[in-house]
Enzyme design. Structure first.
Site, PDB file in Angstrom:
ATOM      1  N   ILE A 131       0.861  -1.203   0.000  1.00  0.00           N
ATOM      2  CA  ILE A 131       0.000   0.000   0.000  1.00  0.00           C
ATOM      3  C   ILE A 131       0.893   1.247   0.000  1.00  0.00           C
ATOM      4  O   ILE A 131       0.968   1.981   0.983  1.00  0.00           O
ATOM      5  CB  ILE A 131      -0.956   0.029   1.225  1.00  0.00           C
ATOM      6  CG1 ILE A 131      -1.563  -1.351   1.505  1.00  0.00           C
ATOM      7  CG2 ILE A 131      -2.055   1.074   1.000  1.00  0.00           C
ATOM      8  CD1 ILE A 131      -2.441  -1.409   2.767  1.00  0.00           C
ATOM      9  N   PRO A 132       1.610   1.500  -1.111  1.00  0.00           N
ATOM     10  CA  PRO A 132       2.404   2.732  -1.164  1.00  0.00           C
ATOM     11  C   PRO A 132       1.478   3.942  -1.096  1.00  0.00           C
ATOM     12  O   PRO A 132       0.370   3.902  -1.647  1.00  0.00           O
ATOM     13  CB  PRO A 132       3.125   2.636  -2.513  1.00  0.00           C
ATOM     14  CG  PRO A 132       2.313   1.685  -3.335  1.00  0.00           C
ATOM     15  CD  PRO A 132       1.672   0.730  -2.352  1.00  0.00           C
ATOM     16  N   HIS A 133       1.906   4.993  -0.413  1.00  0.00           N
ATOM     17  CA  HIS A 133       1.004   6.131  -0.245  1.00  0.00           C
ATOM     18  C   HIS A 133       1.755   7.418   0.060  1.00  0.00           C
ATOM     19  O   HIS A 133       2.910   7.394   0.457  1.00  0.00           O
ATOM     20  CB  HIS A 133      -0.004   5.844   0.884  1.00  0.00           C
ATOM     21  CG  HIS A 133       0.635   5.557   2.212  1.00  0.00           C
ATOM     22  ND1 HIS A 133       0.980   4.277   2.586  1.00  0.00           N
ATOM     23  CD2 HIS A 133       1.001   6.352   3.244  1.00  0.00           C
ATOM     24  CE1 HIS A 133       1.513   4.312   3.793  1.00  0.00           C
ATOM     25  NE2 HIS A 133       1.549   5.561   4.223  1.00  0.00           N
ATOM     26  N   SER A 134       1.055   8.529  -0.118  1.00  0.00           N
ATOM     27  CA  SER A 134       1.579   9.830   0.273  1.00  0.00           C
ATOM     28  C   SER A 134       0.412  10.793   0.402  1.00  0.00           C
ATOM     29  O   SER A 134      -0.733  10.432   0.145  1.00  0.00           O
ATOM     30  CB  SER A 134       2.573  10.369  -0.766  1.00  0.00           C
ATOM     31  OG  SER A 134       1.869  10.827  -1.897  1.00  0.00           O
ATOM     32  N   LEU A 189      -2.301   4.878  -2.713  1.00  0.00           N
ATOM     33  CA  LEU A 189      -3.221   5.884  -2.162  1.00  0.00           C
ATOM     34  C   LEU A 189      -2.547   7.249  -2.093  1.00  0.00           C
ATOM     35  O   LEU A 189      -1.402   7.359  -1.659  1.00  0.00           O
ATOM     36  CB  LEU A 189      -3.645   5.503  -0.738  1.00  0.00           C
ATOM     37  CG  LEU A 189      -4.268   4.132  -0.493  1.00  0.00           C
ATOM     38  CD1 LEU A 189      -4.455   3.906   1.010  1.00  0.00           C
ATOM     39  CD2 LEU A 189      -5.612   4.029  -1.218  1.00  0.00           C
TER      40      LEU A 189
END
Lengths: 104, 156
Positions: free
Chosen positions: B65-68, B103
């Site tokens: 779930i890579p996110h920023s 996300l």
């Protein structure tokens, strides 16, 4: 003397408000789990009806704990008295970076 | 999940074979779907990679779930890319990643982001969901599965 299974022991409890303005997000959850993993006690965190193993960052994400949420920390086991204040501080840390000092 | 995943940005078969490549492919898919301007792609990719450098978002079971966070979005936006071959992601269980949920949230709205994390973790715990997801061959297949997967609240 027979030592009871950890689940037989009445857990020590503390209510902890989430102070992190981003809530118990992924990095904060994994940092808490790392601190929790240092103790032998059984550690659970509750958000209302949801409950998670405190030693699993992934499971802690299922609490959906937003800022200001009141979580209940439950610690049961031989080192529970030592663990409770450390874990209370970790769960209420304002940022994931603040948890680093607890890991040193 | 249909509340934060963007249908037009779903990628049924990622071309990328690296973490950075997969992240860039998915951010570009969101841009093509109208959620970023072209010049925003690289800063968003960079921010997601910076977050990855603090600890992998590969949570195990082939899921990452890579996110920023990013200013100016109307709401939390996410997409999903599948890789049959698997992508090295430094996951906690050391398995390659086959499902990448990316996300990007508004900085002032932690709630939807936390809700999305919770949802993804819970649906990913279902062997049946993972099996059905990995069997999807098209965007329509993925969307149909997403529409038919209710938010799995309070199962415990």
């Amino acid at each position: 003397m027979e030592i009871g299974h950890p689940s037989d022991v009445t857990p020590l409890r503390a209510t902890v408000k989430v102070q992190n303005p981003r809530g118990l997000h992924m990095r904060a959850a994994f940092a808490f789990a790392k601190v929790a993993g240092r103790f032998r006690s059984n550690i659970k965190v509750r958000n209302d009806s949801k409950i998670a193993d405190g030693k699993s960052g992934t499971r802690l994400m299922t609490l959906g704990a937003t800022p200001e949420t009141e979580l209940v920390l439950e610690v049961a086991g031989e080192d529970a008295e030592a663990a409770l204040p450390v874990l209370t501080k970790a769960l209420g840390a304002p940022s994931a970076d603040d948890l680093r000092s607890l890991l040193d | 999940m249909k509340n934060f995943l963007v249908r037009d940005a779903l990628v049924p078969s990622l071309a990328a074979t690296t973490k950075e490549g997969a992240i860039r492919e998915l951010v570009t898919a969101l841009q093509n779907a109208g959620y970023f301007r072209p010049h925003e792609v690289e800063p968003v990719v960079g921010e997601i990679l910076r977050r990855e450098s603090l600890g992998s978002t590969g949570i195990g079971r082939g899921v990452a779930i890579p996110h920023s966070r990013h200013e100016g979005l109307p709401r939390l936006v996410g997409t999903l890319g599948l890789s049959k071959a698997g992508i090295p992601f430094d996951s906690i269980d050391e398995q390659d990643v086959r499902m990448v949920f990316l996300l990007v949230s508004r900085p002032d709205q932690p709630g939807p982001h936390l809700h999305a994390l919770e949802t993804i973790v819970r649906v990913s715990e279902s062997d049946e969901f993972i099996e059905r997801l990995m069997a999807c061959a098209s965007r329509d297949d993925i969307w149909s599965l997403i529409e038919n997967t209710p938010d799995p609240w309070n199962r415990e």
